[in-house]
Structure formats: structure tokens, C-alpha cells
Design a protein around this motif. Sequence first.
Motif, short mmCIF file in Angstrom:
data_model
loop_
_atom_site.label_atom_id
_atom_site.label_comp_id
_atom_site.label_asym_id
_atom_site.label_seq_id
_atom_site.Cartn_x
_atom_site.Cartn_y
_atom_site.Cartn_z
N PHE A 74 -5.97 -10.09 -1.31
CA PHE A 74 -5.88 -10.29 -2.47
C PHE A 74 -4.56 -10.48 -3.21
N LEU A 75 -4.51 -11.32 -4.34
CA LEU A 75 -3.44 -11.22 -5.28
C LEU A 75 -3.67 -10.33 -6.41
N LEU A 76 -2.30 -9.84 -6.94
CA LEU A 76 -2.48 -8.98 -8.13
C LEU A 76 -1.82 -9.76 -9.42
N GLY A 77 -2.43 -10.08 -10.36
CA GLY A 77 -1.96 -10.64 -11.60
C GLY A 77 -2.12 -10.02 -12.56
N ASP A 78 -1.40 -10.41 -13.99
CA ASP A 78 -1.64 -9.63 -15.01
C ASP A 78 -3.11 -9.76 -15.95
N LEU A 117 -5.90 4.31 -16.26
CA LEU A 117 -5.18 4.61 -15.29
C LEU A 117 -4.83 3.41 -14.19
N PHE A 118 -6.03 2.97 -14.11
CA PHE A 118 -6.22 1.61 -13.10
C PHE A 118 -5.13 0.67 -13.46
N ASN A 119 -5.20 0.41 -14.79
CA ASN A 119 -4.33 -0.56 -15.38
C ASN A 119 -2.76 -0.23 -15.43
N LYS A 120 -2.54 0.98 -15.54
CA LYS A 120 -1.22 1.63 -15.45
C LYS A 120 -0.53 1.43 -14.14
N LEU A 121 -1.64 1.67 -12.80
CA LEU A 121 -1.05 1.54 -11.64
C LEU A 121 -0.85 0.05 -11.34
N HIS A 122 -1.88 -0.60 -11.89
CA HIS A 122 -1.63 -2.34 -11.70
C HIS A 122 -0.40 -2.85 -12.30
N SER A 123 -0.02 -2.09 -13.40
CA SER A 123 1.37 -2.82 -14.18
C SER A 123 2.21 -2.29 -13.38
N SER A 124 2.71 -1.06 -12.83
CA SER A 124 3.69 -0.68 -12.03
C SER A 124 3.79 -1.61 -10.71
N LYS A 147 0.98 -1.19 -0.06
CA LYS A 147 -0.15 0.10 0.05
C LYS A 147 0.82 1.32 0.14
N ASN A 148 2.09 1.22 0.90
CA ASN A 148 3.02 2.34 0.88
C ASN A 148 3.44 2.64 -0.43
N LYS A 149 3.69 1.57 -1.23
CA LYS A 149 4.15 1.69 -2.76
C LYS A 149 3.53 2.42 -3.57
N ASN A 150 1.94 1.99 -3.53
CA ASN A 150 1.02 2.28 -5.15
C ASN A 150 -0.32 2.56 -4.50
#
Length: 392
Positions: free
Chosen positions: A263-267, A291-298, A174-177
Amino acid sequence: MDNNTISSLITNFFSSEELLMSGMVRIEDILDSVQSSSSSESSSSSDDSEREETVKGDNFCDVIDNYSSSEFRTHMRLRRSTVEFLIEKYSATIAKSTNPGGRARVTPRTKMYLYIWYIGHTVTFRDLSRLFGISNSTAWHIINTLSSWIISSGHNFIKWPQGAAATEVEKKYKNKNDIPGIIGVIGCTHIQIKAPNNNKENYFNRANTYSLVLQAVVDPDKRFTDLSCGEPGSMNSSKVLRRSNLFIKAQLEGQELFPKDYFLLGDSTYPSTSWLVSQFKENKLTLSQQLFNKLHSSTHLVVENAFSLLKARFRRLQHFSEQMNLCFMVNIIVSACVLHNICIDLDDILIDDFKDDNFQKLDNIKAGLIEDDIYLDRRDLLFKYLQETKVI
């Protein structure tokens, strides 16, 4: 534990016809069986040849011992202190099983040097044997024994975050993104191999090479918290996930793995479920979705970086250039993942000198998936939260 015993331990996991075709081995299965058998050394007939070859092998070990700190790190891919830690732990295991009057064998230090040299370079078995002055069969035996021993302690280093550890992982992400609730990022990478003798078409991937798939979940520090290794390269990420123990546990014990709605984050190659959030498909997306996808990708880059560090340090995982038993290769891959975590725990961080821009990247192999609409609630809830909090 002799060579045949180690091979049979791993081979037992391939008893069904389906697993024989896929070559899949799961970390939990390996740990359960190898741990009970890897605490003792082999007393096989290889003792005679090992005794005769020790002197020649020790010559190269002396060369390694005389390396400066920087030379040692460059050639061995690990700090000297990390290797000494491994030798000490392994020697303690051997000491417990030493029989009085037993014949001299290759020393624990020589065995560890040989194993680390093998996984840190792309040297062939023939050249490795010449380097350490031993036979091919003895080298294979040592590497298989050492990799099994490392795997046997894997449960101490590859752990699913629980309790306070889970809270800490979620906080760091959470602190990262600014995305709350992430307990891990999941991804797959391909380990290139020679075409297997049997069912080789199953291992032919979209990059037109043969490979095994390594699936991993990582924490914010690029530490592996779950592994599944050995599926054939033709299999896409979604199917690898559905065949893994992680998926079974998530379906049956979801609250235990994902408390507090973690939860997990996956591409985008993954389905979106109640415990896994993937990206929106690239098709007429709104600005907020982009913007969601960009944040997700980073955020997802952490698992790609973990795989890159793994392959940069342990170059054997860039390509198994010789025809080998699938069980043996899976054993090597999993043991390297355990060592990856050990290095992080010991603050043996990979430096820029170890980065290899020339190794073949198969990490970006993607496969089209059809999302199951009934599982979109978690992503929609997260998307709505990020909009309301002005993150996107």
C-alpha cells in the motif's frame, strides 16, 4: 523536431475543455507521445540565427568549462560527470538525425548548458538570452526541446517498483520504521506561477498565490516512482489523486500495482482506502492512535524531503516568475523530476551547500477531507498489527 511540433505534442493533451481549465498533464501521456518524436532535431528557419549566435554562446560555455569541480557543481547544480552523461546521450540522439550538408547549429553542449542553467536558477529569459548570446525565441526553443528529450527517456528512470524492486522498497521502508507493506509514500507540492491569462481563479491556492500541483510517489531513497503534474493550485490533494492515472490504475489493476497487500502512505489530506493508508484525524485520539500518527508522519517525511531536494537543486521550480504557457511549465517540471532520479541513479547527491532556506514552501497546504468509512479496513488492520507487535 521544431518548436511548434513540440508545443503541439504537449497541447494535444489539453483537447477537452476540462483539461484546458486545469492544465493537467500526466507523465504516462507525455512519455508516450514525446518519445516517438523527440529523437530528431529541428530543421526550422532558426538555423540561421543559431549559426550566427553560436560563437557568442560558446564564450559563456568556455567559462563554464573552466570552472573547478566545486564551482561547476555550485553553479550548475549538478556534478560535471552527470552533465557529461546527459550531453553524451543527447549528442548520440542528434548524431542519428544529422543530415549531410546541414548548416551549423548551436552545439549539443551549449544547449545542455543553457537548459541546466535555466532550471537551476531563477534567471529570466531575457537575462538567459544575453548570457548565452542568443534570442529569446531560440532560448525557449532549446529549453523546450531539451525538456522534451529528457521526458522521452523518463520511462527508464521513473518506474513503478515491481517484482524484486517492489520487495526491496518494502523491505527498506520496514527497516526504517517497522511498518510492513509500504511500497511508496504519496504527496503533493505546489509550483508557484504567474497568474494565467485564462481561468486564473482555478490556480489561486490557499497560500494566496497561483500554482500548479505536482503529485508524486517516492521510494525510501527519495526517487520518484510515479508522477502527475499540472492540476490547478486550488485543487486539494484528494481530488488531484482521484483525477490521476494512478488512481484509475489502482481501482482497475490494484493487484498488479499492490501485490502482497502492499500500500501507499499518505497524510491526512488523503482518504484511507484499501491501498492507501492515511493518518487518523486529529480529534480525541487515543494514545495508540497518536503514536500511530507520529510514526506515520515520520515516515511520510520522505516525500516532503524529496520535494525539498527537487526545488533546492532546480530552483526554477521555486517560482516561474514570467508569464508562460502552462504546457511549457509542466514540461519543465516533469523533466526536472526525471533529472532528479537520474542524479540519484548516478549518486549525484545534493550537498548542504545547495539547501536554500529562503524559497517559499507551499508543500504544507492542506485541505479538509471527509473520509469514506468503507475504506478504513487497511488502516485498521495496520493499526491493530502495530499494537500487537508493540510498535505503538
